[in-house]
Design an enzyme around this catalytic site. Structure first.
Site, PDB file in Angstrom:
ATOM      1  N   TYR A   1       0.852  -1.188   0.000  1.00 13.36           N
ATOM      2  CA  TYR A   1       0.000   0.000   0.000  1.00 13.36           C
ATOM      3  C   TYR A   1       0.885   1.235   0.000  1.00 13.36           C
ATOM      4  O   TYR A   1       1.821   1.337   0.789  1.00 13.36           O
ATOM      5  CB  TYR A   1      -0.892  -0.002   1.245  1.00 13.36           C
ATOM      6  CG  TYR A   1      -1.789   1.202   1.383  1.00 13.36           C
ATOM      7  CD1 TYR A   1      -2.822   1.435   0.470  1.00 13.36           C
ATOM      8  CD2 TYR A   1      -1.614   2.121   2.425  1.00 13.36           C
ATOM      9  CE1 TYR A   1      -3.664   2.540   0.601  1.00 13.36           C
ATOM     10  CE2 TYR A   1      -2.449   3.224   2.556  1.00 13.36           C
ATOM     11  CZ  TYR A   1      -3.472   3.426   1.647  1.00 13.36           C
ATOM     12  OH  TYR A   1      -4.294   4.518   1.783  1.00 13.36           O
TER      13      TYR A   1
ATOM     14  N   ASP B   1       9.133   2.856  -0.286  1.00 13.41           N
ATOM     15  CA  ASP B   1       8.095   3.484   0.513  1.00 13.41           C
ATOM     16  C   ASP B   1       8.318   3.051   1.961  1.00 13.41           C
ATOM     17  O   ASP B   1       7.925   1.972   2.371  1.00 13.41           O
ATOM     18  CB  ASP B   1       6.710   3.072   0.012  1.00 13.41           C
ATOM     19  CG  ASP B   1       5.602   3.736   0.826  1.00 13.41           C
ATOM     20  OD1 ASP B   1       5.915   4.343   1.867  1.00 13.41           O
ATOM     21  OD2 ASP B   1       4.433   3.637   0.415  1.00 13.41           O
TER      22      ASP B   1
ATOM     23  N   LYS C   1       4.229   8.810   8.930  1.00 14.59           N
ATOM     24  CA  LYS C   1       3.974   8.209  10.237  1.00 14.59           C
ATOM     25  C   LYS C   1       4.932   8.716  11.339  1.00 14.59           C
ATOM     26  O   LYS C   1       4.734   9.802  11.839  1.00 14.59           O
ATOM     27  CB  LYS C   1       3.955   6.685  10.106  1.00 14.59           C
ATOM     28  CG  LYS C   1       2.821   6.274   9.146  1.00 14.59           C
ATOM     29  CD  LYS C   1       2.371   4.857   9.201  1.00 14.59           C
ATOM     30  CE  LYS C   1       1.045   4.709   8.468  1.00 14.59           C
ATOM     31  NZ  LYS C   1       1.088   3.995   7.209  1.00 14.59           N
TER      32      LYS C   1
HETATM   33  C1  LIG Z   1       0.415   4.488   5.869  1.00 13.14           C
HETATM   34  C2  LIG Z   1       1.126   4.286   4.623  1.00 13.14           C
HETATM   35  C3  LIG Z   1       0.980   5.153   3.526  1.00 13.14           C
HETATM   36  C4  LIG Z   1      -0.030   6.260   3.520  1.00 13.14           C
HETATM   37  O1  LIG Z   1       0.202   7.237   4.464  1.00 13.14           O
HETATM   38  P1  LIG Z   1      -0.983   8.212   4.892  1.00 13.14           P
HETATM   39  O2  LIG Z   1      -0.344   9.150   5.849  1.00 13.14           O
HETATM   40  O3  LIG Z   1      -2.049   7.342   5.479  1.00 13.14           O
HETATM   41  O4  LIG Z   1      -1.466   8.890   3.663  1.00 13.14           O
HETATM   42  C5  LIG Z   1       1.782   4.961   2.433  1.00 13.14           C
HETATM   43  N1  LIG Z   1       2.672   3.953   2.373  1.00 13.14           N
HETATM   44  C6  LIG Z   1       2.824   3.101   3.397  1.00 13.14           C
HETATM   45  C7  LIG Z   1       3.841   2.022   3.289  1.00 13.14           C
HETATM   46  C8  LIG Z   1       2.046   3.215   4.535  1.00 13.14           C
HETATM   47  O5  LIG Z   1       2.179   2.329   5.520  1.00 13.14           O
END
Ligand SMILES: *Cc1c(COP(=O)(O)O)cnc(C)c1O
Length: 427
Positions: free
Chosen positions: A144, A239, A267
């Site tokens: 994701y 990511d 995060k």
């Molecule tokens: C949480 C997450 C996102 C999205 O971040 P948001 O602050 O919710 O938009 C993107 N990539 C990874 C790997 C994530 O865990």
């Protein structure tokens, strides 16, 4: 367990916010539950509006690695608050967070701060396309990267929980530029790049996948992504919105020794406030406006409150021994859960990298999204409900990770293991 006030709030909210929540997984639909409305949180505990308390393993989905209301973070927020909440002009706090990130993450020489992980990944992809002059993106099933159109293809997390492959509202003409391949499948990736490598702008991956449950990379997987992107002139995007500052201070890239071209963060770097970031080599980052032509902007980007919380958080993480401590806690939980499962004859796979854990109800190893989807989701739902009743707050989906904080004490972890053993017994 009393849930009356939560239920009333949920009833009031469902008519005015879609599904009653501002992010889908919070609705707890897939486990047949209704959301618990939170009153406040402190340390590793979270308290709902009905007066129930829970040991928190969601940690706001990752950011709260220091637990809730960590004193130095609260102090930093207080002093930032006294100087104003938003300026729309640069402040020294932005410089300091940028410097901290650059010093921590091996591959980042220059960084742009944004407001969310979604924004970070979306902008990283735009930058990669702008830089390479190519359109096609490769991602991996079950990873994701936020909810930008280009990246919401075979995505994990909430989309996986709801069982939908992509989303209505994303034009085929956009989705067709995104190829999703099986995670951890080295041969498949090789084949794909040998066929189409010349047309690929970027390969984006969660180096430690945390949005299909927790799935670490198999040996050689990240290495092949690095070598073949380099060979074909595509950019490699890690990511690390979840894994950054969570599996190690320098993120998964420092743990596995792979330098991506662009890294996405979020995060933890906001310490519980909305922050994202993307960064990489200067040569690439200089393509971003106003230095270069690739446009990306944000009214509240670099917000002083968010910067202050982020800086204070990273300062704690940098202290010697922090990750050893987190690892010890994670290991205690992992070993305890494994032992409990064996004792109660429940087949589980427990995975763990740094402060991220995963527990799958399966008798087979879980290496990719297919394996994760084949786990016993009904058993997970029963487990989730049982744990909630016993005062353990877990993410309400098999496709989410478990997050541990520095302030989970041994006693909290042991209580969790005991609860799990009792719940396993009843499954
Ligand atoms: C949480 C997450 C996102 C999205 O971040 P948001 O602050 O919710 O938009 C993107 N990539 C990874 C790997 C994530 O865990």
């Amino acid at each position: 367990m009393k849930r009356e006030k939560s239920q009333n709030l949920f009833n009031r909210t469902t008519g005015i916010i879609p599904g009653g929540v501002n992010s889908p997984v919070r609705a707890c639909k897939s486990v047949g539950e209704e959301p618990v409305f939170i009153d406040y949180a402190e340390g590793c505990m979270i308290y709902d509006v009905d007066g129930n308390s829970f040991i928190d393993y969601i940690g706001s989905w990752g950011p709260m690695i220091l637990g809730h209301r960590y004193p130095s973070v609260i102090r930093a927020l207080g002093s930032a608050l006294n100087r104003g909440t938003s300026f729309g002009a640069p402040s020294d706090l932005e410089t300091r967070l940028a410097e901290t990130v650059i010093n921590a993450v091996p591959s980042i020489e220059m960084v742009r701060l944004v407001n969310s992980g979604t924004e970070a990944a979306m902008s990283a992809v735009r930058l990669a396309r702008g830089y390479t002059g190519r359109d096609v993106i490769v991602k991996f099933d079950g990873c994701y990267h936020g909810h930008a159109d280009t990246l919401l293809v075979e995505a994990g997390s909430g989309v996986a929980t709801l069982g939908i492959p992509g989303s209505p509202g994303i034009p085929e003409s956009i989705a067709q530029h995104t190829n999703s391949l099986p995670f951890n499948d080295i041969d498949c990736f090789k084949q794909f790049m040998d066929d189409r490598g010349d047309s690929i702008a970027a390969v984006i991956v969660e180096p430690v996948a945390g949005n299909m449950g927790l799935v670490p990379p198999v040996e050689g997987f990240l290495e092949i992504l690095r070598s073949l992107t380099e060979k074909y002139g595509a950019l490699l995007i890690f990511d690390e919105v979840m894994s950054g500052f969570r599996v190690a201070y320098g993120g998964a890239q420092s743990l596995y020794g792979i330098n991506p071209d662009i890294t996405c963060l979020g995060k933890i770097i906001g310490g519980g406030l909305p922050v994202g970031a993307y960064g990489g080599r200067k040569k690439i980052m200089e393509h971003i406006a106003p230095q270069g032509p690739v446009y990306q902007a944000g009214t509240l980007s670099g917000n002083p409150l968010a910067m202050a919380a982020g800086i204070a958080t990273l300062l704690e993480l940098k202290k010697p021994g922090f990750y050893e401590k987190i690892n010890q806690k994670a290991e205690r939980l992992v070993e305890g859960l494994k032992t409990a499962a064996v004792k109660r004859e429940v087949q589980v796979q427990v995975k763990w990298v740094g402060g991220m854990l995963g527990l799958f109800f399966s008798d087979r190893d879980v290496k990719n999204f297919n394996d994760a989807k084949n786990c016993d989701l009904d058993m997970f739902a029963a487990y989730y409900k049982g744990m909630l009743k016993k005062g353990v707050f877990l993410a309400p989906s098999q496709f989410e990770a478990i997050f541990i904080s520095a302030v989970h004490k041994s006693a909290d972890i042991d209580k969790t293991i005991k609860a799990a053993e009792e719940v396993f017994e009843a499954l």
